[in-house]
Enzyme design. Structure first.
Site, PDB file in Angstrom:
ATOM      1  N   ASN A   1     -10.074  -0.077  -0.237  1.00 15.43           N
ATOM      2  CA  ASN A   1      -8.611  -0.030  -0.195  1.00 15.43           C
ATOM      3  C   ASN A   1      -8.065  -0.581  -1.518  1.00 15.43           C
ATOM      4  O   ASN A   1      -8.157  -1.780  -1.767  1.00 15.43           O
ATOM      5  CB  ASN A   1      -8.124  -0.864   1.005  1.00 15.43           C
ATOM      6  CG  ASN A   1      -6.610  -0.848   1.150  1.00 15.43           C
ATOM      7  OD1 ASN A   1      -5.884  -0.419   0.245  1.00 15.43           O
ATOM      8  ND2 ASN A   1      -6.122  -1.328   2.284  1.00 15.43           N
TER       9      ASN A   1
ATOM     10  N   HIS B   1      -3.340   7.344   2.138  1.00 16.40           N
ATOM     11  CA  HIS B   1      -3.744   6.014   1.681  1.00 16.40           C
ATOM     12  C   HIS B   1      -5.118   5.719   2.287  1.00 16.40           C
ATOM     13  O   HIS B   1      -5.366   6.007   3.463  1.00 16.40           O
ATOM     14  CB  HIS B   1      -2.718   4.979   2.136  1.00 16.40           C
ATOM     15  CG  HIS B   1      -3.177   3.565   1.936  1.00 16.40           C
ATOM     16  ND1 HIS B   1      -3.665   3.109   0.733  1.00 16.40           N
ATOM     17  CD2 HIS B   1      -3.256   2.509   2.793  1.00 16.40           C
ATOM     18  CE1 HIS B   1      -4.005   1.834   0.858  1.00 16.40           C
ATOM     19  NE2 HIS B   1      -3.773   1.454   2.096  1.00 16.40           N
TER      20      HIS B   1
ATOM     21  N   CYS C   1       0.815  -1.224   0.000  1.00 12.43           N
ATOM     22  CA  CYS C   1       0.000   0.000   0.000  1.00 12.43           C
ATOM     23  C   CYS C   1       0.846   1.271   0.000  1.00 12.43           C
ATOM     24  O   CYS C   1       0.350   2.350  -0.309  1.00 12.43           O
ATOM     25  CB  CYS C   1      -0.956   0.003   1.186  1.00 12.43           C
ATOM     26  SG  CYS C   1      -2.096  -1.387   1.163  1.00 12.43           S
TER      27      CYS C   1
HETATM   28  O1  UT7 Z   1      -3.775  -1.004   3.583  1.00 11.35           O
HETATM   29  C1  UT7 Z   1      -3.130  -1.004   4.843  1.00 11.35           C
HETATM   30  C2  UT7 Z   1      -3.442  -2.198   5.575  1.00 11.35           C
HETATM   31  N1  UT7 Z   1      -4.765  -2.411   6.025  1.00 11.35           N
HETATM   32  C3  UT7 Z   1      -5.339  -1.728   7.019  1.00 11.35           C
HETATM   33  O2  UT7 Z   1      -4.895  -0.681   7.391  1.00 11.35           O
HETATM   34  C4  UT7 Z   1      -6.513  -2.350   7.710  1.00 11.35           C
HETATM   35  C5  UT7 Z   1      -6.388  -2.177   9.209  1.00 11.35           C
HETATM   36  N2  UT7 Z   1      -7.424  -2.804   9.987  1.00 11.35           N
HETATM   37  C6  UT7 Z   1      -8.738  -2.477   9.900  1.00 11.35           C
HETATM   38  O3  UT7 Z   1      -9.117  -1.654   9.105  1.00 11.35           O
HETATM   39  C7  UT7 Z   1      -9.689  -3.127  10.889  1.00 11.35           C
HETATM   40  O4  UT7 Z   1      -8.972  -3.821  11.865  1.00 11.35           O
HETATM   41  C8  UT7 Z   1     -10.708  -4.090  10.216  1.00 11.35           C
HETATM   42  C9  UT7 Z   1     -11.704  -3.261   9.405  1.00 11.35           C
HETATM   43  C10 UT7 Z   1      -9.990  -5.062   9.330  1.00 11.35           C
HETATM   44  C11 UT7 Z   1     -11.490  -4.839  11.281  1.00 11.35           C
HETATM   45  O5  UT7 Z   1     -12.121  -3.943  12.173  1.00 11.35           O
HETATM   46  P1  UT7 Z   1     -11.997  -4.176  13.754  1.00 11.35           P
HETATM   47  O6  UT7 Z   1     -12.805  -3.144  14.391  1.00 11.35           O
HETATM   48  O7  UT7 Z   1     -10.526  -4.217  14.079  1.00 11.35           O
HETATM   49  O8  UT7 Z   1     -12.702  -5.571  13.932  1.00 11.35           O
HETATM   50  P2  UT7 Z   1     -12.080  -6.935  14.525  1.00 11.35           P
HETATM   51  O9  UT7 Z   1     -11.123  -7.537  13.577  1.00 11.35           O
HETATM   52  O10 UT7 Z   1     -11.641  -6.677  15.914  1.00 11.35           O
HETATM   53  O11 UT7 Z   1     -13.380  -7.837  14.556  1.00 11.35           O
HETATM   54  C12 UT7 Z   1     -14.510  -7.521  15.398  1.00 11.35           C
HETATM   55  C13 UT7 Z   1     -15.585  -8.561  15.169  1.00 11.35           C
HETATM   56  C14 UT7 Z   1     -15.062 -10.002  15.216  1.00 11.35           C
HETATM   57  O12 UT7 Z   1     -16.077 -10.790  15.814  1.00 11.35           O
HETATM   58  P3  UT7 Z   1     -15.957 -11.256  17.355  1.00 11.35           P
HETATM   59  O13 UT7 Z   1     -14.667 -12.027  17.442  1.00 11.35           O
HETATM   60  O14 UT7 Z   1     -15.934  -9.974  18.123  1.00 11.35           O
HETATM   61  O15 UT7 Z   1     -17.177 -12.072  17.539  1.00 11.35           O
HETATM   62  C15 UT7 Z   1     -14.941 -10.397  13.777  1.00 11.35           C
HETATM   63  O16 UT7 Z   1     -15.072 -11.766  13.548  1.00 11.35           O
HETATM   64  O17 UT7 Z   1     -16.137  -8.391  13.851  1.00 11.35           O
HETATM   65  C16 UT7 Z   1     -16.099  -9.656  13.154  1.00 11.35           C
HETATM   66  N3  UT7 Z   1     -15.938  -9.371  11.724  1.00 11.35           N
HETATM   67  C17 UT7 Z   1     -16.979  -9.151  10.908  1.00 11.35           C
HETATM   68  N4  UT7 Z   1     -18.305  -9.121  11.133  1.00 11.35           N
HETATM   69  C18 UT7 Z   1     -19.099  -8.850  10.065  1.00 11.35           C
HETATM   70  C19 UT7 Z   1     -14.779  -9.280  11.034  1.00 11.35           C
HETATM   71  N5  UT7 Z   1     -15.058  -8.993   9.742  1.00 11.35           N
HETATM   72  C20 UT7 Z   1     -16.409  -8.913   9.643  1.00 11.35           C
HETATM   73  C21 UT7 Z   1     -17.283  -8.635   8.576  1.00 11.35           C
HETATM   74  N6  UT7 Z   1     -18.609  -8.614   8.842  1.00 11.35           N
HETATM   75  N7  UT7 Z   1     -16.843  -8.372   7.323  1.00 11.35           N
END
Ligand code: UT7
Length: 324
Positions: free
Chosen positions: A281, A251, A114
């Site tokens: 992204n 980004h 990225c």
């Molecule tokens: O390009 C540079 C690199 N990329 C980034 O910068 C991305 C950086 N990270 C992020 O943007 C965020 O961490 C994400 C958007 C990927 C995830 O958001 P989060 O608030 O960190 O969520 P999480 O991974 O902590 O997940 C929270 C919950 C989990 O469920 P439990 O374990 O709490 O029951 C996940 O399983 O949300 C669940 N979850 C989803 N639920 C519905 C994860 N993905 C999804 C989804 N739909 N698509």
């Protein structure tokens, strides 16, 4: 007098096919609400089966050349920042060069995920300032959809395809911040974190292309810190404050990362170009796509100070300050 790399034209290209959050919710256990709340993304463009990364780059490149008032024959270096090359070899830039028409001059790809476009600006700026190139076509182009595991809801909702391009030309400047062109670039990486965001395939490991795997929360945490640090580094190197910056072109990974960075830096939210809602992204393409959006809608004007920043797999991160 000093040589500066001046942006003479900006172009972009997005595949016609738009995929909404609701459409993704039919494939994996997710919802429009979750995706918008956690990422800000509403839709993304996805390349057609017969559209390769080089096709996206060529379209964006042609637009940038047209706006610069030149043709491919005037370019003496072609560079594509990409994580999703058409082939393992040759470089995607070679196909772009063939299509845009200037055999004999250098063409190569840059892989910094990225951060690829910011890395590209640094490499190209060095080539221009040391006299190795006079007119460069730099593109960020991705078909990230090809390395997305469409069964994995934690990553498949985050990405999109597209390309952006800039034409950079060598110009004489007086060597002050008032000069048009790239004022400074700042690059970093920390390979110890290579397994927090990676693709589980590759030529020398699995002999497959593989899919994106990510520890989202960890990446998020590092992103906010690293992005704010590299912005501050850029401001300090140019002896300016955030108030002097006309536009932040970050980004576009996640609206929450953008908001957290804005808060940390104290920049006015109205000075930030945000495209993540519509593009998702797009990795190395996201900054030039956002830049083109700001130029096309008239927000970014000639003479303004634009600060770009990115963070991605590797980890890699960096920034570039440009007088448009
Ligand atoms: O390009 C540079 C690199 N990329 C980034 O910068 C991305 C950086 N990270 C992020 O943007 C965020 O961490 C994400 C958007 C990927 C995830 O958001 P989060 O608030 O960190 O969520 P999480 O991974 O902590 O997940 C929270 C919950 C989990 O469920 P439990 O374990 O709490 O029951 C996940 O399983 O949300 C669940 N979850 C989803 N639920 C519905 C994860 N993905 C999804 C989804 N739909 N698509």
């Amino acid at each position: 007098m000093t040589i500066r790399s001046v942006i003479r034209g900006v172009g972009s290209y997005l595949p016609a096919n738009v995929v909404t959050n609701d459409e993704l919710a039919k494939r994996v256990d997710t919802s429009d609400e979750w995706i918008r709340d956690r990422t800000g993304i509403r839709r993304r463009h996805i390349a057609a089966d017969d559209e390769a990364t080089s096709d996206l780059a060529i379209n964006a490149g042609l637009q940038a050349l047209k706006r610069a008032g030149i043709s491919g024959a005037d370019v003496d270096m072609f560079v594509v920042a990409t994580t999703t090359p058409d082939h393992t070899l040759p470089a995607t830039a070679a196909k772009v060069q063939a299509a845009l028409g200037r055999p004999g001059v250098p063409s190569f790809d840059i892989q910094a995920v990225c951060s690829g476009f910011v890395y590209g600006l640094a490499v190209v700026d060095n080539a221009i300032r040391c006299g190795q190139a006079k007119t460069v076509l730099l593109m960020g182009a991705e078909t990230i959809s090809c390395i997305v595991d469409w069964e994995d809801r934690t990553t498949s909702v985050l990405f999109g395809d597209g390309a952006g391009a800039v034409v950079l030309s060598a110009e004489q400047g007086i060597g002050t911040i008032a000069d048009r062109g790239i004022l400074s670039t700042h690059l970093h990486s920390d390979g110890r974190q290579h397994d927090l965001l990676y693709v589980d395939g590759g030529a020398s490991t699995t002999q497959t292309t593989g899919y994106i795997r990510m520890e989202g929360r960890e990446v998020f945490r590092h992103a906010v810190v690293n992005l704010a640090d590299t912005v501050r580094e850029s401001l300090a190197a140019n002896d300016i404050t955030i108030a002097d910056v006309d536009w932040l072109v970050p980004h576009q990974a996640n609206k929450r990362i953008l908001d957290a960075t804005v808060k940390k830096l104290g920049i006015q939210p109205g000075k930030v170009i945000v495209t993540v809602e519509d593009h998702a992204n797009t990795s190395a393409a996201s900054i030039p796509l956002a830049l083109a959006t700001g130029v096309d809608d008239g927000r970014i004007q000639e003479g303004q100070l634009v600060l770009m920043e990115a963070m991605g797999g590797g980890f890699t991160w960096g920034s570039a300050l440009v007088r448009m």
